[in-house]
Motif scaffolding. Structure first.
Motif, mmCIF file in Angstrom:
data_model
loop_
_atom_site.group_PDB
_atom_site.id
_atom_site.type_symbol
_atom_site.label_atom_id
_atom_site.label_comp_id
_atom_site.label_asym_id
_atom_site.label_seq_id
_atom_site.Cartn_x
_atom_site.Cartn_y
_atom_site.Cartn_z
ATOM 1 N N ASP A 91 0.857 -1.184 0.000
ATOM 2 C CA ASP A 91 0.000 0.000 0.000
ATOM 3 C C ASP A 91 0.893 1.233 0.000
ATOM 4 O OD1 ASP A 91 -2.247 1.610 0.116
ATOM 5 O OD2 ASP A 91 -3.033 0.713 1.956
ATOM 6 N N SER A 92 0.492 2.242 -0.714
ATOM 7 C CA SER A 92 1.264 3.470 -0.879
ATOM 8 C C SER A 92 1.697 4.064 0.458
ATOM 9 C CB SER A 92 0.426 4.488 -1.651
ATOM 10 O OG SER A 92 1.138 5.690 -1.800
ATOM 11 N N GLY A 93 3.008 4.312 0.587
ATOM 12 C CA GLY A 93 3.557 4.948 1.777
ATOM 13 C C GLY A 93 3.759 4.014 2.961
ATOM 14 N N LEU A 94 3.522 2.734 2.768
ATOM 15 C CA LEU A 94 3.655 1.766 3.855
ATOM 16 C C LEU A 94 4.742 0.752 3.515
ATOM 17 C CD1 LEU A 94 -0.142 1.291 4.647
ATOM 18 C CD2 LEU A 94 1.552 2.593 5.962
ATOM 19 N N PRO A 95 5.161 -0.056 4.504
ATOM 20 C CA PRO A 95 6.211 -1.052 4.226
ATOM 21 C C PRO A 95 5.809 -2.002 3.094
ATOM 22 C CG PRO A 95 5.781 -0.887 6.584
ATOM 23 C CD PRO A 95 4.723 -0.078 5.892
ATOM 24 N N GLU A 96 6.796 -2.666 2.532
ATOM 25 C CA GLU A 96 6.564 -3.600 1.437
ATOM 26 C C GLU A 96 5.777 -4.815 1.921
ATOM 27 O OE1 GLU A 96 9.080 -6.352 -1.706
ATOM 28 O OE2 GLU A 96 10.070 -4.653 -0.749
ATOM 29 N N ALA A 97 4.796 -5.195 1.143
ATOM 30 C CA ALA A 97 3.984 -6.374 1.472
ATOM 31 C C ALA A 97 4.695 -7.638 1.011
ATOM 32 C CB ALA A 97 2.623 -6.283 0.793
ATOM 33 N N GLN A 98 4.697 -8.615 1.901
ATOM 34 C CA GLN A 98 5.283 -9.917 1.587
ATOM 35 C C GLN A 98 4.430 -11.026 2.188
ATOM 36 O OE1 GLN A 98 9.233 -9.527 3.218
ATOM 37 N NE2 GLN A 98 9.915 -8.198 1.561
ATOM 38 N N GLY A 99 3.122 -10.784 2.260
ATOM 39 C CA GLY A 99 2.225 -11.781 2.834
ATOM 40 C C GLY A 99 2.270 -11.846 4.349
ATOM 41 N N GLN A 100 2.756 -10.777 4.993
ATOM 42 C CA GLN A 100 2.858 -10.767 6.444
ATOM 43 C C GLN A 100 1.477 -10.881 7.094
ATOM 44 O OE1 GLN A 100 4.034 -8.407 4.277
ATOM 45 N NE2 GLN A 100 5.646 -7.192 5.209
#
Length: 135
Positions: A91-100
């Motif tokens: 999501d824009s401006g948030l940490p990278e998504a990796q299925g967390q």
């Protein structure tokens, strides 16, 4: 407590958990006010629809341990719950998504008019969420 308002909020979250966006959005007034957690206020069902499209694209969430309360006159309600989620797309401006996966206490406040949600204010601890997803 007003059972009609409690039932409305139960229906709102059942539709959310079931991924039934048509029912979910039909429980809102056309001029619904949405106070986004640590964000801006948006007005109108179209803005809320766009917000939910973004959320459903980036996150997979279920709300559990729901407790719902309402005022005697039914004009206001509140819910406390836990968000069990998976961060699937960045999501824009948030940490990278990796299925967390995350487990996030949250709450919401409602204004109810004509047996529909006229205002929703959501709250959760953004810093807790960022810590959980490794940001």
């Amino acid at each position: 407590m007003n059972q009609t308002s409690i039932t409305l909020v139960e229906q709102y979250y059942a539709a959310f958990n079931g991924g039934d966006m048509d029912t979910f959005l039909n429980l809102l007034t056309d001029d619904v006010i949405h106070d986004i957690n640590q964000g801006k206020r948006e007005v109108g069902k179209e803005a809320f629809t766009q917000f939910m499209a973004c959320m459903n694209h980036n996150y997979k969430e279920q709300l559990v341990d729901m407790v719902i309360m309402a005022t005697a006159d039914g004009k206001r309600a509140a819910a406390e719950f836990v968000v069990l989620g998976e961060y699937i797309k960045t999501d824009s401006g948030l940490p990278e998504a990796q299925g967390q996966k995350y487990h996030l206490p949250a709450g919401a406040f409602f204004e109810i008019r004509d047996n529909k949600v006229a205002r929703i204010t959501n709250y959760y601890n953004l810093q807790d969420w960022i810590a959980q997803v490794g940001g």
